[in-house]
Design an enzyme around this catalytic site. Structure first.
Site, short mmCIF file in Angstrom:
data_model
loop_
_atom_site.label_atom_id
_atom_site.label_comp_id
_atom_site.label_asym_id
_atom_site.label_seq_id
_atom_site.Cartn_x
_atom_site.Cartn_y
_atom_site.Cartn_z
N ASN A 1 3.46 2.04 44.03
CA ASN A 1 2.16 2.62 44.33
C ASN A 1 1.54 1.84 45.48
O ASN A 1 1.44 0.61 45.42
CB ASN A 1 1.27 2.56 43.09
CG ASN A 1 0.00 3.32 43.27
OD1 ASN A 1 -0.83 2.95 44.09
ND2 ASN A 1 -0.17 4.39 42.52
N HIS B 1 1.91 7.44 45.63
CA HIS B 1 2.24 6.98 44.29
C HIS B 1 3.69 6.51 44.26
O HIS B 1 4.50 6.91 45.11
CB HIS B 1 2.05 8.10 43.28
CG HIS B 1 0.63 8.46 43.06
ND1 HIS B 1 0.22 9.22 41.98
CD2 HIS B 1 -0.50 8.18 43.75
CE1 HIS B 1 -1.09 9.38 42.03
NE2 HIS B 1 -1.55 8.76 43.09
N GLU C 1 6.32 7.20 42.39
CA GLU C 1 7.35 8.23 42.30
C GLU C 1 7.51 8.97 43.63
O GLU C 1 8.64 9.25 44.06
CB GLU C 1 7.02 9.23 41.18
CG GLU C 1 6.97 8.62 39.81
CD GLU C 1 5.60 8.05 39.42
OE1 GLU C 1 5.43 7.72 38.24
OE2 GLU C 1 4.70 7.93 40.29
N CYS D 1 1.91 11.10 37.06
CA CYS D 1 0.69 11.90 37.10
C CYS D 1 1.07 13.36 37.39
O CYS D 1 2.25 13.69 37.59
CB CYS D 1 -0.25 11.37 38.17
SG CYS D 1 0.30 11.75 39.87
N CYS E 1 2.92 13.76 40.83
CA CYS E 1 4.29 13.26 40.80
C CYS E 1 5.18 14.13 39.91
O CYS E 1 6.34 14.37 40.23
CB CYS E 1 4.30 11.81 40.36
SG CYS E 1 3.45 10.72 41.54
#
Length: 158
Positions: free
Chosen positions: A39, A50, A52, A83, A86
């Site tokens: 992140n 983020h 991912e 999230c 992602c």
């Protein structure tokens, strides 16, 4: 050789060292790591950076093949449940499995159900190193602890 989950946790540590959030990720086929990410929101001000997303971008940059073929049959390892953004990328690029380091130190936004409804396998691990990293981060940054652990966080409606 480090495994994909260990690499994700190392990415989370590196993010904290850069004054970022303790979230890391890796994309792998079997045990071969294709991409790494952490992140970088606090570091860059980019709300889409983020862990991912960064791992997916890294894998796509490193591997000169069709993106659809690249992610077929891969696993994304992450220190936090993805999230909504992602999870959408995971679904879009055909990643078939998500392994989450732990879910004790924060609130799941409801994306596990979303991923599973799309046929994606979601596995929860119990990685003490990740738990310790988040606990330490929250102790040092109480302003972020409230956001990460909020029980009233808006949940995804399925």
């Amino acid at each position: 050789m480090r495994g994909p989950m260990a690499a994700a946790i190392e990415e989370a540590r590196a993010s904290v060292e850069e004054n970022g959030l303790p979230i890391g990720s890796s994309v792998a086929r079997k045990d071969r790591i294709l991409g790494l990410g952490r992140n970088r929101f606090r570091q860059t001000g980019d709300p889409t950076s983020h862990a991912e997303m960064e791992a997916i971008r890294d894998a796509a940059r490193r591997t000169p093949v069709d993106v659809a073929a690249l992610f077929k049959g891969t696993t994304i390892y992450t220190t936090m449940m993805p999230c909504e953004m992602c999870a959408g990328a995971i679904i879009r690029f055909g990643i078939t499995r998500v392994v989450v380091a732990e879910t004790r130190t924060y609130t799941d936004p409801g994306t596990r159900q979303l991923l599973e409804r799309q046929g994606i396998t979601v596995e929860l691990s119990d990685e003490q190193a990740s738990i310790d990293l988040v606990e330490d981060f929250c102790a040092r940054h109480p302003e972020w602890e409230a956001m990460m652990r909020a029980r009233k966080r808006k949940r995804l409606v399925l």
